[in-house]
Design a protein around this motif. Sequence first.
Motif, PDB file in Angstrom:
ATOM      1  N   ALA A  12       0.816  -1.224   0.000  1.00  0.00           N
ATOM      2  CA  ALA A  12       0.000   0.000   0.000  1.00  0.00           C
ATOM      3  C   ALA A  12       0.846   1.270   0.000  1.00  0.00           C
ATOM      4  O   ALA A  12       0.324   2.353  -0.233  1.00  0.00           O
ATOM      5  N   GLY A  13       2.141   1.148   0.274  1.00  0.00           N
ATOM      6  CA  GLY A  13       3.015   2.317   0.278  1.00  0.00           C
ATOM      7  C   GLY A  13       2.756   3.274   1.428  1.00  0.00           C
ATOM      8  O   GLY A  13       3.094   4.449   1.351  1.00  0.00           O
ATOM      9  N   ILE A  14       2.193   2.774   2.521  1.00  0.00           N
ATOM     10  CA  ILE A  14       1.898   3.621   3.673  1.00  0.00           C
ATOM     11  C   ILE A  14       3.170   3.811   4.490  1.00  0.00           C
ATOM     12  O   ILE A  14       3.864   2.849   4.827  1.00  0.00           O
ATOM     13  N   ARG A  15       3.450   5.053   4.815  1.00  0.00           N
ATOM     14  CA  ARG A  15       4.649   5.419   5.561  1.00  0.00           C
ATOM     15  C   ARG A  15       4.323   5.500   7.048  1.00  0.00           C
ATOM     16  O   ARG A  15       3.278   6.003   7.440  1.00  0.00           O
ATOM     17  N   ARG A  16       5.238   5.007   7.871  1.00  0.00           N
ATOM     18  CA  ARG A  16       5.077   5.058   9.319  1.00  0.00           C
ATOM     19  C   ARG A  16       6.377   5.556   9.926  1.00  0.00           C
ATOM     20  O   ARG A  16       7.456   5.160   9.493  1.00  0.00           O
ATOM     21  N   ARG A  17       6.275   6.412  10.947  1.00  0.00           N
ATOM     22  CA  ARG A  17       7.452   7.021  11.550  1.00  0.00           C
ATOM     23  C   ARG A  17       7.372   6.890  13.060  1.00  0.00           C
ATOM     24  O   ARG A  17       6.319   7.061  13.652  1.00  0.00           O
ATOM     25  N   GLY A  18       8.509   6.600  13.691  1.00  0.00           N
ATOM     26  CA  GLY A  18       8.592   6.528  15.140  1.00  0.00           C
ATOM     27  C   GLY A  18       9.875   7.159  15.622  1.00  0.00           C
ATOM     28  O   GLY A  18      10.885   7.148  14.913  1.00  0.00           O
ATOM     29  N   GLU A  19       9.830   7.744  16.804  1.00  0.00           N
ATOM     30  CA  GLU A  19      11.004   8.334  17.433  1.00  0.00           C
ATOM     31  C   GLU A  19      11.049   7.909  18.889  1.00  0.00           C
ATOM     32  O   GLU A  19      10.005   7.732  19.515  1.00  0.00           O
ATOM     33  N   ALA A  20      12.255   7.758  19.392  1.00  0.00           N
ATOM     34  CA  ALA A  20      12.444   7.466  20.801  1.00  0.00           C
ATOM     35  C   ALA A  20      13.715   8.172  21.257  1.00  0.00           C
ATOM     36  O   ALA A  20      14.631   8.401  20.476  1.00  0.00           O
ATOM     37  N   ASP A  21      13.748   8.529  22.536  1.00  0.00           N
ATOM     38  CA  ASP A  21      14.891   9.233  23.112  1.00  0.00           C
ATOM     39  C   ASP A  21      15.276   8.524  24.406  1.00  0.00           C
ATOM     40  O   ASP A  21      14.412   8.246  25.243  1.00  0.00           O
ATOM     41  N   SER A  22      16.559   8.245  24.565  1.00  0.00           N
ATOM     42  CA  SER A  22      17.009   7.519  25.749  1.00  0.00           C
ATOM     43  C   SER A  22      16.794   8.315  27.032  1.00  0.00           C
ATOM     44  O   SER A  22      16.776   7.733  28.116  1.00  0.00           O
ATOM     45  N   ALA A  23      16.608   9.632  26.933  1.00  0.00           N
ATOM     46  CA  ALA A  23      16.347  10.440  28.127  1.00  0.00           C
ATOM     47  C   ALA A  23      15.034  10.027  28.789  1.00  0.00           C
ATOM     48  O   ALA A  23      14.907  10.095  30.009  1.00  0.00           O
ATOM     49  N   SER A  24      14.090   9.583  27.999  1.00  0.00           N
ATOM     50  CA  SER A  24      12.801   9.172  28.549  1.00  0.00           C
ATOM     51  C   SER A  24      12.527   7.675  28.349  1.00  0.00           C
ATOM     52  O   SER A  24      11.472   7.184  28.738  1.00  0.00           O
ATOM     53  N   ASP A  25      13.471   6.968  27.744  1.00  0.00           N
ATOM     54  CA  ASP A  25      13.286   5.551  27.437  1.00  0.00           C
ATOM     55  C   ASP A  25      14.588   4.799  27.739  1.00  0.00           C
ATOM     56  O   ASP A  25      15.443   4.632  26.861  1.00  0.00           O
ATOM     57  N   PRO A  26      14.773   4.344  28.982  1.00  0.00           N
ATOM     58  CA  PRO A  26      16.038   3.708  29.358  1.00  0.00           C
ATOM     59  C   PRO A  26      16.358   2.428  28.581  1.00  0.00           C
ATOM     60  O   PRO A  26      17.523   2.083  28.409  1.00  0.00           O
ATOM     61  N   MET A  27      15.356   1.738  28.077  1.00  0.00           N
ATOM     62  CA  MET A  27      15.605   0.511  27.315  1.00  0.00           C
ATOM     63  C   MET A  27      16.272   0.807  25.974  1.00  0.00           C
ATOM     64  O   MET A  27      16.991  -0.034  25.425  1.00  0.00           O
ATOM     65  N   LEU A  28      16.063   2.001  25.444  1.00  0.00           N
ATOM     66  CA  LEU A  28      16.584   2.362  24.129  1.00  0.00           C
ATOM     67  C   LEU A  28      18.106   2.234  24.058  1.00  0.00           C
ATOM     68  O   LEU A  28      18.646   1.680  23.107  1.00  0.00           O
ATOM     69  N   ALA A  29      18.813   2.725  25.056  1.00  0.00           N
ATOM     70  CA  ALA A  29      20.285   2.668  25.051  1.00  0.00           C
ATOM     71  C   ALA A  29      20.774   1.221  25.010  1.00  0.00           C
ATOM     72  O   ALA A  29      21.744   0.903  24.314  1.00  0.00           O
ATOM     73  N   ARG A  30      20.103   0.335  25.732  1.00  0.00           N
ATOM     74  CA  ARG A  30      20.498  -1.082  25.712  1.00  0.00           C
ATOM     75  C   ARG A  30      20.289  -1.683  24.323  1.00  0.00           C
ATOM     76  O   ARG A  30      21.128  -2.436  23.832  1.00  0.00           O
ATOM     77  N   LEU A  31      19.177  -1.344  23.688  1.00  0.00           N
ATOM     78  CA  LEU A  31      18.917  -1.869  22.345  1.00  0.00           C
ATOM     79  C   LEU A  31      19.935  -1.342  21.339  1.00  0.00           C
ATOM     80  O   LEU A  31      20.467  -2.095  20.523  1.00  0.00           O
ATOM     81  N   VAL A  32      20.219  -0.046  21.394  1.00  0.00           N
ATOM     82  CA  VAL A  32      21.186   0.551  20.459  1.00  0.00           C
ATOM     83  C   VAL A  32      22.565  -0.051  20.662  1.00  0.00           C
ATOM     84  O   VAL A  32      23.296  -0.290  19.689  1.00  0.00           O
ATOM     85  N   GLY A  33      22.930  -0.336  21.903  1.00  0.00           N
ATOM     86  CA  GLY A  33      24.236  -0.924  22.193  1.00  0.00           C
ATOM     87  C   GLY A  33      24.443  -2.278  21.549  1.00  0.00           C
ATOM     88  O   GLY A  33      25.580  -2.713  21.353  1.00  0.00           O
ATOM     89  N   ARG A  34      23.385  -2.948  21.180  1.00  0.00           N
ATOM     90  CA  ARG A  34      23.465  -4.274  20.550  1.00  0.00           C
ATOM     91  C   ARG A  34      23.463  -4.209  19.027  1.00  0.00           C
ATOM     92  O   ARG A  34      23.598  -5.231  18.360  1.00  0.00           O
ATOM     93  N   VAL A  35      23.295  -3.004  18.453  1.00  0.00           N
ATOM     94  CA  VAL A  35      23.166  -2.851  17.002  1.00  0.00           C
ATOM     95  C   VAL A  35      24.474  -2.354  16.395  1.00  0.00           C
ATOM     96  O   VAL A  35      25.080  -1.416  16.901  1.00  0.00           O
ATOM     97  N   ASP A  36      24.902  -2.979  15.310  1.00  0.00           N
ATOM     98  CA  ASP A  36      26.082  -2.543  14.555  1.00  0.00           C
ATOM     99  C   ASP A  36      25.606  -2.068  13.182  1.00  0.00           C
ATOM    100  O   ASP A  36      25.379  -2.884  12.285  1.00  0.00           O
ATOM    101  N   LEU A  37      25.438  -0.746  13.033  1.00  0.00           N
ATOM    102  CA  LEU A  37      24.949  -0.218  11.753  1.00  0.00           C
ATOM    103  C   LEU A  37      25.910  -0.486  10.607  1.00  0.00           C
ATOM    104  O   LEU A  37      25.498  -0.565   9.458  1.00  0.00           O
ATOM    105  N   GLY A  38      27.183  -0.643  10.908  1.00  0.00           N
ATOM    106  CA  GLY A  38      28.176  -0.906   9.869  1.00  0.00           C
ATOM    107  C   GLY A  38      28.013  -2.263   9.206  1.00  0.00           C
ATOM    108  O   GLY A  38      28.494  -2.477   8.095  1.00  0.00           O
ATOM    109  N   SER A  39      27.336  -3.184   9.871  1.00  0.00           N
ATOM    110  CA  SER A  39      27.180  -4.529   9.299  1.00  0.00           C
ATOM    111  C   SER A  39      25.816  -4.730   8.635  1.00  0.00           C
ATOM    112  O   SER A  39      25.499  -5.841   8.220  1.00  0.00           O
ATOM    113  N   VAL A  40      25.041  -3.663   8.526  1.00  0.00           N
ATOM    114  CA  VAL A  40      23.708  -3.778   7.926  1.00  0.00           C
ATOM    115  C   VAL A  40      23.838  -3.873   6.402  1.00  0.00           C
ATOM    116  O   VAL A  40      24.407  -2.991   5.767  1.00  0.00           O
ATOM    117  N   PRO A  41      23.311  -4.954   5.809  1.00  0.00           N
ATOM    118  CA  PRO A  41      23.387  -5.077   4.347  1.00  0.00           C
ATOM    119  C   PRO A  41      22.411  -4.109   3.671  1.00  0.00           C
ATOM    120  O   PRO A  41      21.398  -3.733   4.264  1.00  0.00           O
TER     121      PRO A  41
END
Length: 84
Positions: A12-41
Amino acid sequence: MKVTVVRSGGFAGIRRRGEADSASDPMLARLVGRVDLGSVPPPGRIPDQFVYDIDIDGRRTTVGEAQLNGPLRELVHHVLGHAE
C-alpha cells in the motif's frame, strides 16, 4: 540519544514514523548498544517489501525487511512502538 525509524514501501506504500529518546526511554540505550549499523546489508530488490530508514544520533542506514533481524529488528519494533 535519539533514534528515528521511518518505514516505507509495502504493497500500500503507507509510511510510518517513530522516534524514541534515551532520556525518557532507558531501554533504548540497551537496544542501540546491541546494534552494529556498519554490518547492515543494503536493502535487496524485493517487490512490495518494507524499507526502514534508521537514524541513530545522525548515523543513518537503510535496510529492507528481508535483512531486518536480530537486535536491529528489536530496535525497529521498539521505536515504531512510539510511532506518531
